[in-house]
Design a protein around this motif. Structure first.
Motif, mmCIF file in Angstrom:
data_model
loop_
_atom_site.group_PDB
_atom_site.id
_atom_site.type_symbol
_atom_site.label_atom_id
_atom_site.label_comp_id
_atom_site.label_asym_id
_atom_site.label_seq_id
_atom_site.Cartn_x
_atom_site.Cartn_y
_atom_site.Cartn_z
ATOM 1 N N HIS A 117 0.861 -1.902 0.629
ATOM 2 C CA HIS A 117 0.495 0.298 -0.745
ATOM 3 C C HIS A 117 1.040 1.292 -0.037
ATOM 4 O O HIS A 117 0.446 2.073 -0.701
ATOM 5 C CB HIS A 117 -0.724 -0.143 1.362
ATOM 6 N N ARG A 118 2.106 1.100 0.933
ATOM 7 C CA ARG A 118 2.916 2.510 0.602
ATOM 8 C C ARG A 118 4.124 2.328 -0.465
ATOM 9 O O ARG A 118 4.649 3.217 0.348
ATOM 10 C CB ARG A 118 3.623 2.708 2.253
ATOM 11 N N ASP A 121 4.071 5.836 -1.761
ATOM 12 C CA ASP A 121 4.397 6.974 -1.669
ATOM 13 C C ASP A 121 5.474 8.436 -1.880
ATOM 14 O O ASP A 121 6.668 7.315 -1.930
ATOM 15 C CB ASP A 121 4.235 6.646 0.146
ATOM 16 N N LEU A 124 7.251 7.717 3.157
ATOM 17 C CA LEU A 124 7.057 6.505 3.878
ATOM 18 C C LEU A 124 7.451 7.090 5.623
ATOM 19 O O LEU A 124 8.001 7.706 6.313
ATOM 20 C CB LEU A 124 8.058 5.591 4.022
#
Length: 261
Positions: A117-118, A121, A124
């Protein structure tokens, strides 16, 4: 227990739902297996347990599972069309629970979910469990390592939607260059022309987590090789690329790179 061979078999079956002849699909398949390789290599260089090596490889295998639907629906890698990381995590851990196709053991579900999911990004943040944070960092490093290979081997057209000649035209946008000077990754919205995208591919190496990753980048001479793949038309651009590559090399030699909390 994680059976990485079984997970790969199931991944191949999943890929049969997509057009393997599509250049963008093919690029992402090759990239996935490259990330698996680098995730395992980083973990082994760090003397991780066998379980953590297999966990790293499994996350690598599944990290971009959302990309295939993005390509089929939008024919694009652009983040504005779909957040492929969020979509992939939902596909695996949402109502369909696709994760059970790849691994029966549910002990690692929260960790795998968070790491996938990350993984794309901008920064983090917000992961407090140490093992989850470790794997979230590791997949980001492995992803960036194989992206070096991608930038050297795949067609410029497939990556940028422009020819290599067009990619070398123009001046780096001011906001993109400001990010480089701050030693930060480039915000997607700040990229205006193909050149900006290429510069952002270099600037992402300011977001490396482990010295073992830096070692591989140095061994493969990735920074210089990626920078030199494009012929830059403007003297100002050539000078800035020189400054950026030299600074990246210095930055990746710094011990502080190894401990990003």
């Amino acid at each position: 227990m994680i059976d990485i061979a079984h997970a790969k078999q199931e991944f191949e079956k999943y890929l049969d739902e997509y057009d393997r002849e599509d250049e963008q699909i093919r690029l992402k398949i090759v990239h996935t297996y490259g990330v698996v390789k680098y995730a395992g290599e980083i973990a082994r260089r760090m003397d991780c347990s066998g379980e953590d090596v297999e966990l790293a490889e499994l996350i690598g295998l599944l990290h971009d599972i959302g990309r295939f639907e993005q390509i089929r629906e939008f024919h694009s890698f652009e983040p504005g069309t779909m957040n492929h990381a969020v979509y992939g995590a939902e596909l695996l851990f949402g109502e369909k629970k696709l994760i059970r196709r790849f691994v029966e053991d549910d002990r690692f579900d929260e960790l795998i979910d968070a790491a996938i999911h990350r993984h794309s990004d901008f920064k983090l943040e917000g992961i407090h469990d140490a093992r989850t944070l470790f794997h979230a960092k590791l997949i980001r490093d492995a992803d960036k390592l194989d992206n070096c290979r991608v930038k050297l081997e795949e067609s410029i057209e497939a990556m940028l939607g422009a020819s290599a000649e067009k990619a070398g035209e123009g001046l780096i946008s001011p906001k993109v260059w400001e990010s480089c000077l701050r030693r930060e990754s480039v915000v997607s919205a700040d990229r205006r022309i193909p050149l900006d995208y290429w510069v952002s591919y270099l600037a992402q190496y300011y977001d490396i987590n482990f010295p073992e990753t830096c070692e591989i980048i140095d061994e493969e001479n990735y920074i210089t090789r990626v920078a030199e793949r494009i012929t830059y038309k403007e003297q100002d651009t050539r000078e800035k690329i020189r400054i950026l590559t030299e600074d990246l090399k210095r930055y990746l030699e710094m011990p502080a790179v190894s401990v990003k909390e």
